[in-house]
Design a protein around this motif. Structure first.
Motif, PDB file in Angstrom:
ATOM      1  N   ILE A  54      -6.663   0.630  -0.460  1.00 18.24           N
ATOM      2  CA  ILE A  54      -5.865   1.677   0.189  1.00 18.24           C
ATOM      3  C   ILE A  54      -4.475   1.679  -0.442  1.00 18.24           C
ATOM      4  O   ILE A  54      -3.869   0.628  -0.639  1.00 18.24           O
ATOM      5  CB  ILE A  54      -5.733   1.429   1.704  1.00 18.24           C
ATOM      6  CG1 ILE A  54      -7.095   1.510   2.394  1.00 18.24           C
ATOM      7  CG2 ILE A  54      -4.760   2.433   2.336  1.00 18.24           C
ATOM      8  CD1 ILE A  54      -7.048   1.135   3.864  1.00 18.24           C
ATOM      9  N   ASP A  55      -3.985   2.837  -0.775  1.00 16.35           N
ATOM     10  CA  ASP A  55      -2.605   2.999  -1.241  1.00 16.35           C
ATOM     11  C   ASP A  55      -2.180   4.397  -0.841  1.00 16.35           C
ATOM     12  O   ASP A  55      -2.466   5.368  -1.527  1.00 16.35           O
ATOM     13  CB  ASP A  55      -2.516   2.803  -2.755  1.00 16.35           C
ATOM     14  CG  ASP A  55      -1.071   2.846  -3.257  1.00 16.35           C
ATOM     15  OD1 ASP A  55      -0.163   3.126  -2.450  1.00 16.35           O
ATOM     16  OD2 ASP A  55      -0.858   2.591  -4.455  1.00 16.35           O
ATOM     17  N   ARG A  56      -1.528   4.495   0.305  1.00 13.15           N
ATOM     18  CA  ARG A  56      -1.180   5.828   0.814  1.00 13.15           C
ATOM     19  C   ARG A  56       0.200   5.828   1.443  1.00 13.15           C
ATOM     20  O   ARG A  56       0.700   4.812   1.928  1.00 13.15           O
ATOM     21  CB  ARG A  56      -2.213   6.318   1.817  1.00 13.15           C
ATOM     22  CG  ARG A  56      -2.378   5.493   3.075  1.00 13.15           C
ATOM     23  CD  ARG A  56      -3.445   6.105   3.964  1.00 13.15           C
ATOM     24  NE  ARG A  56      -3.761   5.285   5.127  1.00 13.15           N
ATOM     25  CZ  ARG A  56      -3.083   5.314   6.273  1.00 13.15           C
ATOM     26  NH1 ARG A  56      -2.040   6.137   6.396  1.00 13.15           N
ATOM     27  NH2 ARG A  56      -3.439   4.551   7.291  1.00 13.15           N
ATOM     28  N   SER A  57       0.802   7.000   1.412  1.00 14.48           N
ATOM     29  CA  SER A  57       2.132   7.184   1.987  1.00 14.48           C
ATOM     30  C   SER A  57       2.056   7.190   3.512  1.00 14.48           C
ATOM     31  O   SER A  57       1.078   7.656   4.100  1.00 14.48           O
ATOM     32  CB  SER A  57       2.711   8.513   1.493  1.00 14.48           C
ATOM     33  OG  SER A  57       3.893   8.837   2.206  1.00 14.48           O
ATOM     34  N   LEU A  58       3.108   6.682   4.127  1.00 11.87           N
ATOM     35  CA  LEU A  58       3.260   6.762   5.577  1.00 11.87           C
ATOM     36  C   LEU A  58       4.372   7.733   5.939  1.00 11.87           C
ATOM     37  O   LEU A  58       4.979   7.632   7.000  1.00 11.87           O
ATOM     38  CB  LEU A  58       3.543   5.370   6.159  1.00 11.87           C
ATOM     39  CG  LEU A  58       2.420   4.324   5.990  1.00 11.87           C
ATOM     40  CD1 LEU A  58       2.855   2.987   6.573  1.00 11.87           C
ATOM     41  CD2 LEU A  58       1.130   4.807   6.639  1.00 11.87           C
TER      42      LEU A  58
END
Length: 359
Positions: A54-58
């Motif tokens: 997982i590599d996602r913006s918050l």
């Protein structure tokens, strides 16, 4: 079945987490972090056990530690780990004089640790908030604190006391030292490589948003650059580092800053950010063409080099120099320049290997 261990490490700009299977080898089940809480926060989770990375913006940020913890809790729930966690290990920045080993965080321990918040006003509050959040999420789990100050508790008394009246020393106005969990980890790696001597006379440079150096002999802390608080020592991302106390008096008496304004100035508006006027992020400053950015980087290098000399004097020489934390692991140019500053101690950086040695 509560056979898993959750580890939480909350800092001023991130929340790192990992889950380990509760057996002798402690194999990792999950590892990740919520980074850059103050601006453009991101959730990153390593691929493991059939789960995708997982590599996602918050979002654009900022987010607080509660929102970061909620993102971690969601990951744990998605992987059906919540009911498996029987123990939670917490990094606690300040253990004072009383907490010198891993301790169960019952109500009495929490109350004592809250009294130390003025000594680490940013980190201690965050650490204890994470303990409360984890206790609510995982009521079945035992909460255990591990303390950054504990590693330095065995230093010689002369390395701990200041030139203050004895009554103040006895009341706890002493050098505690920080980043102890990082240094303890490095010692374990040095012992794996060099045996019980742990690299002999070693200086470890923990260079991140918060930064310090530690001199250790055979893996035992001898001296460190942070003292009573996390403001001391090196110039950091937004913290001033070592400062003439007369400046503090001047700001209070002549400039009429309130104590709250002074705290914000020294913890949040100084360091690389204050000197550059651009950013507290080292990579941003390295990539900038602004002379003020270059001066901030130069000051960081200068102060690290000067403190290495001081710690080498405390050790009576230097056998091993180690870099760790975000800047130490990911900025080859900074490592090379610090190595050059310590060349008089026979430090030699292999240029080609240094360029490849990224985290």
């Amino acid at each position: 079945m509560t056979d898993a261990i959750l580890v939480l490490n909350g800092g001023s700009s991130s929340l790192k987490f990992a889950v380990f299977e509760g057996c002798d080898e402690l194999p990792p089940l999950l590892r990740g972090n919520v980074a850059s809480l103050g601006q453009h926060p991101r959730l990153r989770v390593e691929a493991a056990a059939g789960w995708l990375e997982i590599d996602r913006s918050l979002g654009g940020g900022p987010i607080d530690i509660g929102e970061a913890f909620a993102a971690v809790a969601s990951v744990l729930a998605d992987r059906d780990l919540l009911n498996r966690i029987g123990r939670v290990g917490h990094r606690i920045v300040h253990g004072g004089r009383d907490f010198t080993e891993a301790t169960r965080l019952d109500a009495r321990a929490i109350e004592a640790l809250r009294l130390l918040e003025p000594l680490a006003p940013i980190h201690q509050r965050i650490n204890l908030e994470i303990v409360a959040l984890a206790a609510d999420l995982l009521p079945q789990a035992i909460q255990v604190g591990c303390f950054d100050t504990a590693f330095h508790s065995a230093r010689p008394e002369l390395a701990k006391i200041y030139g203050l009246p004895r009554a103040m020393t006895e009341a706890g106005l002493v050098s505690y030292g920080f980043h102890g969990l990082s240094y303890s980890h490095i010692v374990s790696k040095l012992r794996d490589r060099y045996g019980a001597g742990a690299g002999g006379r070693a200086i470890v440079a923990h260079l991140g948003s918060g930064a310090s150096l530690c001199a250790m002999n055979a893996g035992i802390s001898v001296a460190t650059t942070m003292g009573f608080s996390t403001l001391d020592g090196l110039v950091m991302s937004t913290r001033c580092g070592a400062l003439d106390p007369g400046i503090v008096l001047h700001l209070l008496q002549d400039k009429k800053l309130s104590t709250d304004e002074l705290g914000v100035l020294l913890y949040e508006q100084s360091g690389l950010l204050g000197v550059s006027g651009i950013s507290g992020d080292m990579q941003t400053l390295i990539g900038s063409g602004d002379p003020a950015a270059a001066q901030a980087v130069d000051l960081f290098i200068y102060r690290v080099g000067r403190e290495i000399g001081s710690l080498a004097a405390a050790l009576g020489g230097l056998d091993t120099l180690v870099f760790t934390a975000g800047i130490g692991e990911n900025a080859p140019s900074i490592r090379e320049r610090i190595g050059a500053a310590a060349r008089w101690l026979a430090v030699s950086i292999d240029h080609d290997r240094n360029l490849k040695a990224r985290k």
